[in-house]
Design an enzyme around this catalytic site. Structure first.
Site, short mmCIF file in Angstrom:
data_model
loop_
_atom_site.label_atom_id
_atom_site.label_comp_id
_atom_site.label_asym_id
_atom_site.label_seq_id
_atom_site.Cartn_x
_atom_site.Cartn_y
_atom_site.Cartn_z
N PRO A 1 0.81 -1.22 0.00
CA PRO A 1 0.00 0.00 0.00
C PRO A 1 0.85 1.27 0.00
O PRO A 1 0.33 2.35 -0.29
CB PRO A 1 -0.81 -0.11 1.30
CG PRO A 1 -0.78 -1.55 1.68
CD PRO A 1 0.55 -2.05 1.20
N GLU B 1 3.06 -7.99 8.91
CA GLU B 1 2.98 -6.53 8.93
C GLU B 1 3.82 -5.88 7.84
O GLU B 1 3.82 -4.67 7.69
CB GLU B 1 3.40 -5.99 10.32
CG GLU B 1 2.22 -5.83 11.26
CD GLU B 1 1.45 -7.14 11.45
OE1 GLU B 1 0.33 -7.22 10.90
OE2 GLU B 1 1.95 -8.06 12.11
N ARG C 1 -2.96 -9.59 -20.45
CA ARG C 1 -3.96 -9.30 -21.48
C ARG C 1 -3.48 -8.27 -22.50
O ARG C 1 -4.11 -8.10 -23.55
CB ARG C 1 -5.29 -8.92 -20.86
CG ARG C 1 -5.25 -7.77 -19.90
CD ARG C 1 -6.44 -7.80 -18.97
NE ARG C 1 -7.68 -8.16 -19.65
CZ ARG C 1 -8.27 -7.42 -20.58
NH1 ARG C 1 -7.75 -6.26 -20.91
NH2 ARG C 1 -9.36 -7.82 -21.18
N ASP D 1 -10.77 -1.67 -24.58
CA ASP D 1 -11.01 -1.72 -23.14
C ASP D 1 -11.14 -0.35 -22.52
O ASP D 1 -10.68 0.64 -23.06
CB ASP D 1 -9.83 -2.39 -22.42
CG ASP D 1 -9.98 -3.89 -22.40
OD1 ASP D 1 -11.02 -4.38 -22.86
OD2 ASP D 1 -9.05 -4.54 -21.93
C1 9WO Z 1 -0.74 -4.97 8.39
C2 9WO Z 1 -0.98 -4.34 9.59
C3 9WO Z 1 -1.44 -4.81 10.81
C4 9WO Z 1 -1.58 -3.92 11.84
C5 9WO Z 1 -1.27 -2.60 11.67
C6 9WO Z 1 -0.82 -2.12 10.43
C7 9WO Z 1 -0.69 -3.02 9.42
N1 9WO Z 1 -0.27 -2.83 8.18
C8 9WO Z 1 -0.28 -4.00 7.60
C9 9WO Z 1 0.14 -4.13 6.25
O1 9WO Z 1 0.28 -3.14 5.53
N2 9WO Z 1 0.40 -5.38 5.85
C10 9WO Z 1 0.85 -5.60 4.51
C11 9WO Z 1 0.12 -6.79 3.97
C12 9WO Z 1 2.32 -5.82 4.45
C13 9WO Z 1 2.74 -5.96 3.00
C14 9WO Z 1 1.89 -7.00 2.28
N3 9WO Z 1 0.52 -6.79 2.57
C15 9WO Z 1 -0.27 -6.08 1.73
C16 9WO Z 1 0.01 -5.68 0.45
N4 9WO Z 1 -1.45 -5.65 2.06
N5 9WO Z 1 -1.96 -4.93 1.04
C17 9WO Z 1 -1.09 -4.93 0.06
C18 9WO Z 1 -1.30 -4.22 -1.15
C19 9WO Z 1 -0.42 -4.34 -2.20
C20 9WO Z 1 -0.64 -3.60 -3.35
N6 9WO Z 1 -1.70 -2.80 -3.46
C21 9WO Z 1 -2.58 -2.69 -2.46
C22 9WO Z 1 -2.41 -3.39 -1.30
#
Ligand code: 9WO
Length: 243
Positions: free
Chosen positions: A88, A115, A153, A168
């Site tokens: 993120p 995390e 794609r 698209d």
């Molecule tokens: C987990 C967490 C738990 C308690 C407090 C804060 C926290 N942050 C996270 C977190 O960001 N976990 C991630 C899980 C760690 C990296 C992999 N994860 C992930 C990737 N979640 N969402 C994505 C992601 C990747 C690409 N685009 C959107 C979301």
């Protein structure tokens, strides 16, 4: 296009065996290889995580197993490959970035769990950090699969009937126009008459007008970024007048 996936859950990627990506895999248009950091651990428990320095809940992925898995993937895919960490905190992925990645060299997609990963892994072994949207998943795997699908794609020959991809949503920086199929009337709702006219010029104009109108209403940010020609502005004015 060869893509390595660094993940502790390689079995999640079996879903890519369905549909467009499945056909691309079977036809050799894309190659997917899995690199499990657990296979690059030294201890009996195959530990990939550790407690966070500074305290707090959860666990952080350790550098060494991830780094070794990425290095092994790079060695097989060729040194010209880019390592992308899905998180993120990354730059927002968009269709333009997908097009660039699709036309480029091999990729290593790094999927975090828990995390997150030790920041030094990102510094040492990752070329680029990408996000697919402002939300948190349980790991990077679903984001990596979205990226693989979007890249696949765009590869020549990936879509059954050639020319689908350019039509698209986003191909021209616009949202897609509405689509209709049989029957002609559903719950009192009729298919727009122009689509039954057989006049392909008029149909193309109507679709462009709808695409412009929907983009203006739903995603004005996209329209501002793209710009609009005089002829298109005329069509957009007609769309708004018809509302
Ligand atoms: C987990 C967490 C738990 C308690 C407090 C804060 C926290 N942050 C996270 C977190 O960001 N976990 C991630 C899980 C760690 C990296 C992999 N994860 C992930 C990737 N979640 N969402 C994505 C992601 C990747 C690409 N685009 C959107 C979301």
């Amino acid at each position: 296009m060869n893509i390595g996936i660094v993940t502790v859950f390689p079995e999640l990627f079996e879903v890519l065996g369905c549909g467009i990506t499945g056909r691309a895999l079977r036809g050799g248009l894309i190659g997917l290889s899995m690199w499990d950091p657990r296979d690059y651990t030294q201890d009996a428990h195959r530990t990939v995580d550790g407690r966070p320095y500074g305290g707090g809940p959860g666990m952080v992925m350790r550098v060494a197993p991830l780094q070794a898995a990425i290095a092994a993937a790079r060695a097989e895919l060729g040194e010209g490959c880019r390592a992308v960490y899905l998180s993120p905190q990354g730059a927002r992925l968009d269709q333009r970035r997908v097009e660039t990645l699709s036309g480029g060299g091999p990729l290593v997609l790094v999927c975090g769990r828990y995390e997150g990963v030790d920041e030094r892994l990102v510094q040492l072994a990752v070329d680029e950090e990408l996000s697919i949207g402002d939300f948190v998943l349980s790991g990077g795997e679903l984001a990596a699969m979205a990226l693989v699908d979007a890249i696949t794609r765009l590869l020549p020959g990936a879509l059954g009937h050639a020319g689908s991809a350019p039509q698209d949503s986003f191909a021209d920086g616009l949202l897609d126009c509405p689509h209709f199929t049989r029957p002609q009337r559903v719950a009192g709702l009729e298919v727009p008459a122009v689509l039954l006219s057989g006049d392909h010029e008029k149909i193309a104009q109507w679709r462009l007008k709808q695409a412009l109108g929907r983009t203006y209403e739903r995603r004005p940010d996209l329209l501002a970024e793209r710009g609009i020609s005089d002829a298109e502005q005329q069509l957009l004015n007609e769309y708004l007048a018809e509302r």
